[in-house]
Design an enzyme around this catalytic site. Structure first.
Site, short mmCIF file in Angstrom:
data_model
loop_
_atom_site.label_atom_id
_atom_site.label_comp_id
_atom_site.label_asym_id
_atom_site.label_seq_id
_atom_site.Cartn_x
_atom_site.Cartn_y
_atom_site.Cartn_z
N ARG A 223 0.85 -1.18 0.00
CA ARG A 223 0.00 0.00 0.00
C ARG A 223 0.89 1.23 0.00
O ARG A 223 1.86 1.32 0.76
CB ARG A 223 -0.91 0.02 1.23
N GLU A 252 -3.36 7.44 -4.51
CA GLU A 252 -3.79 6.89 -5.81
C GLU A 252 -5.10 7.54 -6.23
O GLU A 252 -5.97 7.76 -5.38
CB GLU A 252 -3.99 5.37 -5.67
N HIS A 270 -1.11 -0.18 -9.91
CA HIS A 270 -1.72 -1.11 -8.94
C HIS A 270 -2.19 -2.40 -9.62
O HIS A 270 -3.37 -2.73 -9.63
CB HIS A 270 -2.88 -0.42 -8.19
C1 GLV Z 1 -5.23 -5.27 -3.81
O1 GLV Z 1 -4.49 -4.34 -3.70
C2 GLV Z 1 -5.58 -6.11 -2.71
O2 GLV Z 1 -5.42 -5.71 -1.53
O3 GLV Z 1 -6.07 -7.21 -2.95
#
Ligand code: GLV
Length: 304
Positions: A223, A252, A270
């Site tokens: 993250r 983001e 991502h």
């Molecule tokens: C995507 O980022 C997830 O947490 O699955």
């Protein structure tokens, strides 16, 4: 039963597993006020990472009894607010582990072997052929891969690293603080795999990046807010870090302007779990949690 789904999902998922329910599918980019209007009558929300499920949203959705997140991370959901309201929260662990580890390793290879610069040189038409001094990167063999957050995904990255001849230095949140310092000091490549929590937010700032090995690489597929992006830019500018591979960002979909033009940084939108197989499995898992809940069976991957 009425269900609000925050973004379109791969099928067959909603159509098959939630057949019989009234399903409204939203789209990216709607604001919180519009979301609030849409959830006022629903019994369940099937949420996706960029859409925050806040106290305001929950207050506006008094009938909601389950929020099924189509992701393993649940930092987009106000978990204490769900707990206080007796709202069940589920996630989708496991199915995305290998794909996300693959992507982390793709970034590790991309930054250490300077793929972005090589590709740009070739496409520019300026490449004149093999040269002993051209675009030398860093070998992985014999180097230390630090794993911050050695859970399911971190451990899968560690398995890949072993096949590349790397030594793995894993750190978990229950380790004593000295181990984190040893991680900073010893990692040639540091890959982040921890969830975003109050403890991990901003964990890599000026001080921590400054204590990393000079000339090392940072990779983040977990993250964005775990890394202070302005501090990362400063560490790259000063040469403290030699490169970074990022799949996630602090705000983001915005990316710090200091990162965008840098040739030593590889940026992805991502994509950790973005394979056809995995995104379908995640969608189906989230749908199954909702279907199961309304059949009266216990959730399989309950977070709250
Ligand atoms: C995507 O980022 C997830 O947490 O699955």
């Amino acid at each position: 039963m009425r269900i609000y789904v925050t973004q379109p999902l791969p099928e067959p998922s909603l159509g098959e597993l939630l057949a019989g329910a009234t399903v409204q599918v939203g789209e990216s980019g709607i604001g919180e006020d519009e979301l609030i209007r849409r959830v006022s009558e629903v019994d369940a929300i099937l949420s996706t990472p960029p859409v925050p499920i806040t106290t305001r949203v929950l207050d506006a959705a008094p009938r909601v009894r389950i929020v099924a997140n189509c992701a393993v991370g649940t930092d987009n959901i106000d978990l204490p607010a769900c707990r206080a309201r007796g709202v069940v929260v589920t996630n989708t662990p496991g199915v995305l582990t290998e794909a996300t580890a693959d992507l982390a390793f793709a970034l590790i290879l991309a930054v250490t072997r300077r793929l972005r610069e090589g590709e740009a040189l070739l496409r520019s038409g300026a490449w004149t052929g093999w040269k002993p001094l051209e675009l030398r990167g860093v070998s992985l063999e014999g180097k230390v891969l630090g794993i911050y957050g050695a859970g399911r995904i971190g451990s899968a990255v560690a398995r890949r690293a072993a096949a590349f001849g790397m030594t793995v230095f894993p750190v978990v949140d229950t380790d004593p603080p000295e181990r984190f310092e040893d991680l900073l000091r010893s990692a040639d490549v540091l890959s982040i795999h921890a969830p975003l929590t109050p403890e991990t937010r901003g964990r890599f700032g000026d001080a921590e990046l400054g204590r990393m090995k000079r000339g090392s690489f940072l990779v983040n597929t977990a993250r964005g807010p775990i890394v202070d992006e302005a501090a990362l830019v400063r560490a790259l500018e000063s040469g403290q870090l030699r490169g970074a591979g990022l799949d996630v960002f602090q705000n983001e979909p915005k990316v710090h302007s200091g990162l965008v033009g840098r040739p030593d940084v590889v940026l992805l939108p991502h994509l950790g779990s973005a394979t056809e197989e995995v995104r379908l499995s995640m969608a189906r898992m989230a749908c199954e949690e909702i279907a199961r809940f309304f059949r009266g069976d216990p959730p399989v991957n309950r977070v709250v």
